[in-house]
Motif scaffolding. Structure first.
Motif, PDB file in Angstrom:
ATOM      1  N   SER A   1       0.831  -1.197   0.000  1.00 10.07           N
ATOM      2  CA  SER A   1       0.000   0.000   0.000  1.00 10.07           C
ATOM      3  C   SER A   1       0.866   1.248   0.000  1.00 10.07           C
ATOM      4  N   ALA A   2       0.507   2.206  -0.850  1.00  5.58           N
ATOM      5  CA  ALA A   2       1.177   3.509  -0.909  1.00  5.58           C
ATOM      6  C   ALA A   2       0.195   4.475  -1.567  1.00  5.58           C
ATOM      7  N   VAL A   3      -0.551   5.196  -0.750  1.00 14.25           N
ATOM      8  CA  VAL A   3      -1.601   6.063  -1.282  1.00 14.25           C
ATOM      9  C   VAL A   3      -0.980   7.266  -1.982  1.00 14.25           C
ATOM     10  N   MET A   4      -1.386   7.460  -3.241  1.00 14.01           N
ATOM     11  CA  MET A   4      -0.908   8.633  -3.984  1.00 14.01           C
ATOM     12  C   MET A   4      -1.950   8.995  -5.036  1.00 14.01           C
ATOM     13  N   SER A   5      -2.111  10.273  -5.277  1.00 14.57           N
ATOM     14  CA  SER A   5      -3.027  10.723  -6.325  1.00 14.57           C
ATOM     15  C   SER A   5      -2.300  10.720  -7.655  1.00 14.57           C
ATOM     16  N   LEU A   6      -3.057  10.646  -8.735  1.00 12.90           N
ATOM     17  CA  LEU A   6      -2.411  10.712 -10.053  1.00 12.90           C
ATOM     18  C   LEU A   6      -1.776  12.081 -10.278  1.00 12.90           C
ATOM     19  N   ALA A   7      -2.329  13.095  -9.619  1.00 10.93           N
ATOM     20  CA  ALA A   7      -1.730  14.426  -9.749  1.00 10.93           C
ATOM     21  C   ALA A   7      -0.336  14.465  -9.145  1.00 10.93           C
ATOM     22  N   ASP A   8      -0.084  13.621  -8.150  1.00 12.37           N
ATOM     23  CA  ASP A   8       1.230  13.563  -7.500  1.00 12.37           C
ATOM     24  C   ASP A   8       1.902  12.220  -7.745  1.00 12.37           C
ATOM     25  N   PHE A   9       1.658  11.619  -8.904  1.00 12.40           N
ATOM     26  CA  PHE A   9       2.188  10.290  -9.206  1.00 12.40           C
ATOM     27  C   PHE A   9       3.712  10.292  -9.143  1.00 12.40           C
ATOM     28  N   ASP A  10       4.258   9.380  -8.328  1.00  7.47           N
ATOM     29  CA  ASP A  10       5.703   9.278  -8.129  1.00  7.47           C
ATOM     30  C   ASP A  10       6.176   7.983  -8.782  1.00  7.47           C
ATOM     31  N   ALA A  11       6.632   8.072 -10.019  1.00  3.82           N
ATOM     32  CA  ALA A  11       7.022   6.882 -10.778  1.00  3.82           C
ATOM     33  C   ALA A  11       8.180   6.148 -10.110  1.00  3.82           C
ATOM     34  N   SER A  12       9.141   6.892  -9.548  1.00  2.86           N
ATOM     35  CA  SER A  12      10.292   6.239  -8.924  1.00  2.86           C
ATOM     36  C   SER A  12       9.869   5.436  -7.696  1.00  2.86           C
ATOM     37  N   LEU A  13       8.943   5.975  -6.894  1.00  2.11           N
ATOM     38  CA  LEU A  13       8.454   5.242  -5.723  1.00  2.11           C
ATOM     39  C   LEU A  13       7.700   3.992  -6.151  1.00  2.11           C
ATOM     40  N   VAL A  14       6.858   4.110  -7.167  1.00  2.00           N
ATOM     41  CA  VAL A  14       6.106   2.950  -7.650  1.00  2.00           C
ATOM     42  C   VAL A  14       7.049   1.876  -8.163  1.00  2.00           C
ATOM     43  N   ASN A  15       8.052   2.262  -8.920  1.00  2.96           N
ATOM     44  CA  ASN A  15       9.011   1.282  -9.435  1.00  2.96           C
ATOM     45  C   ASN A  15       9.772   0.595  -8.305  1.00  2.96           C
ATOM     46  N   GLN A  16      10.086   1.343  -7.243  1.00  2.00           N
ATOM     47  CA  GLN A  16      10.762   0.733  -6.098  1.00  2.00           C
ATOM     48  C   GLN A  16       9.857  -0.282  -5.409  1.00  2.00           C
ATOM     49  N   LEU A  17       8.561   0.072  -5.255  1.00  2.00           N
ATOM     50  CA  LEU A  17       7.599  -0.867  -4.686  1.00  2.00           C
ATOM     51  C   LEU A  17       7.516  -2.140  -5.520  1.00  2.00           C
ATOM     52  N   LEU A  18       7.459  -1.961  -6.833  1.00  2.00           N
ATOM     53  CA  LEU A  18       7.351  -3.128  -7.717  1.00  2.00           C
ATOM     54  C   LEU A  18       8.603  -3.992  -7.655  1.00  2.00           C
ATOM     55  N   ASP A  19       9.770  -3.364  -7.521  1.00  2.00           N
ATOM     56  CA  ASP A  19      11.013  -4.132  -7.378  1.00  2.00           C
ATOM     57  C   ASP A  19      10.982  -4.960  -6.094  1.00  2.00           C
ATOM     58  N   ASP A  20      10.504  -4.350  -5.005  1.00  2.00           N
ATOM     59  CA  ASP A  20      10.408  -5.075  -3.734  1.00  2.00           C
ATOM     60  C   ASP A  20       9.429  -6.238  -3.850  1.00  2.00           C
ATOM     61  N   MET A  21       8.313  -6.008  -4.532  1.00  2.00           N
ATOM     62  CA  MET A  21       7.323  -7.067  -4.698  1.00  2.00           C
ATOM     63  C   MET A  21       7.850  -8.186  -5.585  1.00  2.00           C
ATOM     64  N   GLU A  22       8.591  -7.821  -6.631  1.00  2.00           N
ATOM     65  CA  GLU A  22       9.190  -8.831  -7.508  1.00  2.00           C
ATOM     66  C   GLU A  22      10.169  -9.703  -6.733  1.00  2.00           C
ATOM     67  N   THR A  23      10.966  -9.073  -5.865  1.00  2.00           N
ATOM     68  CA  THR A  23      11.909  -9.828  -5.042  1.00  2.00           C
ATOM     69  C   THR A  23      11.166 -10.796  -4.124  1.00  2.00           C
ATOM     70  N   GLU A  24      10.059 -10.323  -3.542  1.00  2.00           N
ATOM     71  CA  GLU A  24       9.292 -11.167  -2.623  1.00  2.00           C
ATOM     72  C   GLU A  24       8.681 -12.365  -3.336  1.00  2.00           C
ATOM     73  N   VAL A  25       7.981 -12.136  -4.449  1.00  2.00           N
ATOM     74  CA  VAL A  25       7.290 -13.245  -5.113  1.00  2.00           C
ATOM     75  C   VAL A  25       8.287 -14.219  -5.746  1.00  2.00           C
ATOM     76  N   SER A  26       9.383 -13.708  -6.305  1.00  2.00           N
ATOM     77  CA  SER A  26      10.380 -14.589  -6.901  1.00  2.00           C
ATOM     78  C   SER A  26      11.031 -15.462  -5.840  1.00  2.00           C
ATOM     79  N   GLY A  27      11.333 -14.849  -4.686  1.00  2.00           N
ATOM     80  CA  GLY A  27      11.927 -15.618  -3.596  1.00  2.00           C
ATOM     81  C   GLY A  27      10.971 -16.672  -3.062  1.00  2.00           C
ATOM     82  N   PHE A  28       9.693 -16.340  -3.021  1.00  2.00           N
ATOM     83  CA  PHE A  28       8.689 -17.282  -2.541  1.00  2.00           C
ATOM     84  C   PHE A  28       8.636 -18.515  -3.436  1.00  2.00           C
ATOM     85  N   LEU A  29       8.584 -18.300  -4.752  1.00  2.00           N
ATOM     86  CA  LEU A  29       8.523 -19.438  -5.671  1.00  2.00           C
ATOM     87  C   LEU A  29       9.832 -20.217  -5.659  1.00  2.00           C
TER      88      LEU A  29
END
Length: 697
Positions: free
Chosen positions: A504-532
Motif C-alpha cells: 500500500s502507498a496512497v498517492m493521487s495521479l496528480a502527485d504520481f511518483d514513478a520512482s516510488l512505484v518502481n521501487q515498490l514493484l522491485d520489492d514485490m518482484e523480489t518477494e514473489v520470486s523468492g517465494f517461488l
C-alpha cells in the motif's frame, strides 16, 4: 526420493481426512476420520490406503500437497497460543473498536465479535511514523524493554507486532522484533509489515494477531507431519496450499500460517474451476459441504473470484462485518458451520437450530457409534433414508440406526412433540435453508443472479443436499464430478505454484511518483520470486499486476489490471483510462472533475497448469434413448419438497450408462459420497463419469 509420477493431495477437514493419489493418470482415494490428537496419523493412514488401492508402496510417492483447516478451526474455537500484541501508543484498542461499523443497523442488542487478543495482553510502545513512512517520533527503546519484561513474566508463547503506518516503512517493527528476539529467543514473533503490508490498521492488526495466534500450533504440526512421513519412508517434497489457491513451501507456511486459513476450501474451488473448464461453463457456483462446514464460491470464466480481505467465522446471519477480517490474498467464498457433523438442538423458542457446533470426528454423529449423543445432519440424513447404514463410506463405517433414533428423539422430536421422521425433516430443511441463505447473501454482495449459474457439488455431504439447494435457489443444472467426495484433495493436484505480493502507498495521479512505484514493484518482484524459489520452482511464471484505485474522497477502491513493466510520468494517462473504463463497467457511469488515487498494488506470479480435456455435456436434449439401467435396490427416502416418503431407486455411479437419462427420485451411491436426485430432476452420466443433474421441466 519417490516417483515424480506419483502425487498425493491430502485435505484435513474437521471430520474426515481426504486423500487423492494420482498415478499414471488415475486417481485413487481414501477417506479417514480425522485424528484430533495427532492429525498426521490420519494422513499416513490415508496415504497407505490410497497407495494400497493403487498397488504401489507409499515410498514411491514423489510429491505430497497438503491443505488443512487446522488454522481456521484454531481461530474459530480460540485454541491458539497465548499471544500478546504490541502496537503504537494510543492504538491499543483498535482490534476491539474495529471500524465502528454496525453489521446489523437496527439490532439494539448487537454484540461485536470478541477480539482475538484480550486487552490485558495488548501492550503499547512510543514512536511514530507518518502516512508516508517518515519518522515523526523515534522508537521508545526503553518502552520496548518494559514490554519485553511483561512478555517474559506473562508466559506468552507468541507475540504480534503492528505499528502505525508500518506498511510504508517497517523499520520500527523490525527493531522491536530484533530486540524481543535477542531477549526472548524462544518466543514466536510476527510483524505486520511482513504478514500484511496493507493500509487500514484494523484489518492489518487483526491479521498479524491471527498469524501470531496460530503460528506455534501450525509450526509444531508441520514438524510432526514431516517426521511422520519420513518415518514411513515418504521422503519427497511437501507443499502446502495457501488461501489464494497456489502451492507454498513448508518454510513459508510455518512463517505465515495465516495464509493457510482457507487452504482446504481453496483446493475445492480449484477442483470446481477445473470441472468448469472441462465443460466450458462461464458461470458456476461451487458448493462444498463436508463434515463441519459448507462453502459457497462463485466461479466465472473458469476462475474463482479472489479478494484481498475475507472474514473468518461470521457470527450474525452471514452478515458482512460480523466476522474476523483477515487481509491476505484469498479465493473469495462464504463459509458457514453447516456440515454433516453439525449438531442440532431446539432452542427456547421451540425452533430447530443447526450448527455451528460440530460433533467432528470425535465423538462424531450419534450414528457413528463412537460416543456421540446429540443428533447431527448426518443422523437426519440417515433417518430420512438418504444413507444406507450398511454401506456408508464404502462399508468402512457401520451406522447405528438405533443411536440416531435415540438422539433424535431426545433432543429434537420430544421437545417438539413430533415424530423422529418429522424431526429429521426439520433438521435437514433448516440446514439446507441456512446454506441457501448464505448462497443468496454471497450472490447479492457480488451482484449476481444464481438462477443462471450451474452448481458444482463436492465434499462428502454436498451431493446429498445439492438438489434441495438447487430447488431453493432456482438452479436448473448441477454437476457432481467423479471423486466429488474428496474434491478438495483432487483440487490440490491441479494447483499451480503461485504467490501474490501486496503493498500500500496512497498517492493521487496528480502527485504520481514513478520512482516510488518502481521501487515498490522491485520489492514485490523480489518477494514473489523468492517465494517461488523457496517452493522449489525454477521455471517461468506468468506475472499479473493490479493497481487498486478510487476517486479521491471514496472509501474503497477497485482493482485495475496494469501492464507489467517500468512506470514513467507518461503512464498516468493509461492508468486514468483503465480506471474510468472499469469504473463505468461496474457502476454505469464515471465521475467528472475528481482526481484519482492509487491505494495499493499487487503483483502475482502463477505457473501454467495443464488444461483439462474438454467434455461435451450430454444434457436432456442430447441424451440417448437406450434402456435405463436396472436399480441395485429400492428404499423409502423422505423427499423435502413433496413432504412425503418416496420409493427411491438406488444406483452405483459405474452402473449408470453414459448418455442415458434416469428420472428421480433416485440415489447414486459411491464410496465417498451419495447423490440424491429428487422427482423434479433427472441424472445423466457424462463420458468422464461426471453426473449431470438437471431439472426436468
Amino acid at each position: 526420493m519417490g516417483n515424480q509420477r506419483v502425487r498425493a493431495g491430502v485435505d484435513i477437514g474437521g471430520t474426515f481426512t481426504d486423500v487423492a493419489l494420482e498415478f499414471d493418470g488415475r486417481i485413487h482415494t481414501a477417506k479417514i476420520l480425522t485424528d484430533y490428537q495427532k492429525p498426521e496419523r490420519a494422513i499416513v493412514r490415508g496415504l497407505q490406503a490410497a497407495a494400497e488401492e493403487a498397488r504401489i508402496s507409499v515410498k514411491e510417492i514423489g510429491t505430497v500437497i497438503h491443505g488443512t483447516t487446522l488454522a481456521t478451526n484454531s481461530l474459530i474455537e480460540r485454541r491458539g497460543a497465548r499471544t500478546a500484541f504490541i502496537t503504537s501508543e494510543g492504538f491499543r484498542d483498535v482490534i476491539e473498536m474495529r471500524t465502528e461499523g454496525r453489521f446489523e443497523q437496527y439490532d439494539l442488542g448487537i454484540t461485536l465479535p470478541t477480539p482475538l487478543i484480550a486487552r490485558d495482553s495488548r501492550l503499547t510502545v512510543g514512536g511514530r511514523l507518518n502516512a508516508q513512512g517518515d519518522e515523526l517520533v523515534p522508537l521508545d527503546i526503553a518502552g520496548v524493554h518494559r514490554a519485553i519484561e511483561l512478555l517474559r513474566h506473562g508466559g506468552y508463547e507468541s507475540v504480534a507486532i503492528g505499528l502505525m503506518h508500518s506498511y510504508r516503512n517497517g523499520r520500527h517493527e523490525r527493531e522491536v522484533r530484533d530486540l524481543i528476539a535477542r531477549a526472548l529467543p524462544d518466543i514466536s514473533i510476527s510483524i505486520s509489515c511482513e504478514v500484511s503490508p496493507q493500509i487500514r490498521e484494523f484489518e492489518r492488526f487483526n491479521t498479524v494477531c491471527a498469524n501470531a495466534y496460530v503460528k506455534p500450533l501450525i509450526s509444531s504440526y508441520l514438524n510432526r507431519l514431516t517426521g511422520a512421513l519420513e518415518a514411513e519412508g515418504i521422503v519427497c517434497p511437501l507443499y502446502l496450499i495457501h488461501s489464494g489457491g497456489g502451492l507454498m513451501s513448508l518454510a513459508s507456511a510455518a512463517r505465515f500460517p495465516v495464509r493457510l486459513l482457507e487452504s482446504g476450501p481453496a483446493g475445492g474451488a480449484i477442483f470446481a474451476s477445473d470441472i468448469a473448464a472441462r465443460f466450458g461453463l462461464p458461470e458456476v457456483v461451487s458448493f462444498d459441504m463436508g463434515g463441519t462446514t459448507a462453502k459457497i464460491c462463485l466461479i466465472e470464466d473458469q476462475a474463482p473470484k479472489t479478494s484481498r480481505v475475507f472474514e473468518v467465522a461470521r457470527t450474525y446471519r452471514f452478515k458482512k462485518g460480523s466476522g474476523m477480517p483477515i487481509s491476505i490474498p484469498v479465493i473469495e467464498m462464504i463459509e458457514i458451520g453447516a456440515g454433516g457433523g453439525s449438531i442440532a438442538h431446539v432452542d427456547d423458542m421451540k425452533q430447530v437450530r443447526v450448527g455451528p457446533e460440530s460433533a467432528s470426528s470425535e465423538p462424531g454423529p450419534a450414528c457413528y457409534g463412537r460416543g456421540g449423543k446429540r443428533p447431527t445432519v448426518t443422523d437426519a440424513d440417515l433417518a430420512l433414508g438418504k444413507l444406507d447404514p450398511n454401506n456408508f463410506a464404502g462399508g468402512s463405517i457401520q451406522l447405528d440406526t438405533a443411536a440416531t433414533r435415540s438422539a433424535m428423539n431426545e433432543h429434537v422430536a420430544t421437545p417438539l412433540a413430533a415424530s423422529v421422521l418429522a424431526a429429521a425433516h426439520a433438521i435437514a430443511e433448516v440446514v439446507d435453508e441456512n446454506m441457501a441463505n448464505a448462497a443468496r447473501m454471497h450472490a447479492v454482495e457480488n451482484g449476481r443472479d444464481l438462477e443462471r449459474y450451474t452448481m458444482i457439488a463436492y465434499g462428502g455431504a454436498a451431493p446429498l443436499h445439492a438438489v434441495r439447494l438447487c430447488e431453493k435457489l432456482g438452479i436448473k443444472r448441477l454437476l457432481v464430478p467423479s471423486g466429488a467426495g474428496v474434491g478438495s484433495a483432487i483440487g490440490f493436484l491441479r494447483a499451480p505454484f503461485s504467490y501474490e505480493s501486496l503493498r500500500s502507498a496512497v498517492m493521487s495521479l496528480a502527485d504520481f511518483d514513478a520512482s516510488l512505484v518502481n521501487q515498490l514493484l522491485d520489492d514485490m518482484e523480489t518477494e514473489v520470486s523468492g517465494f517461488l524459489r523457496d517452493a522449489g520452482h525454477q521455471g517461468e511464471a506468468r506475472r499479473e499486476l493490479k493497481a487498486y484505485m478510487r476517486y479521491a474522497g471514496q472509501g474503497w477502491e477497485i482493482p485495475i489490471a496494469v501492464e507489467v513493466g517500468r512506470f514513467e510520468p507518461g503512464s498516468i494517462a493509461r492508468l486514468r483510462e483503465s480506471f474510468v473504463k472499469s469504473y463505468t463497467a461496474l457502476f454505469g457511469h464515471a465521475v467528472e472533475g475528481l482526481d484519482l488515487e492509487i491505494v495499493s498494488w499487487s503483483l502475482s506470479l502463477r505457473t501454467e497448469v495443464t488444461s483439462p480435456q474438454p467434455v461435451q455435456a450430454i444434457d436432456g436434449d442430447r441424451c440417448g434413448n437406450g434402456a435405463p439401467p436396472v436399480a441395485a435396490a429400492h428404499r423409502e427416502v423422505f423427499d423435502a419438497k413433496t413432504g412425503k416418503p418416496l420409493r427411491c431407486a438406488i444406483f452405483t455411479r459405474d452402473k449408470l450408462s453414459p448418455g442415458i437419462g434416469v428420472d428421480g427420485p433416485l440415489i447414486v451411491v459411491e464410496r465417498e459420497t451419495s447423490t440424491y436426485v429428487s422427482p423434479a430432476y433427472r441424472v445423466i452420466r457424462q463420458q468422464d463419469e461426471t453426473l449431470l443433474v438437471e431439472r426436468r421441466n
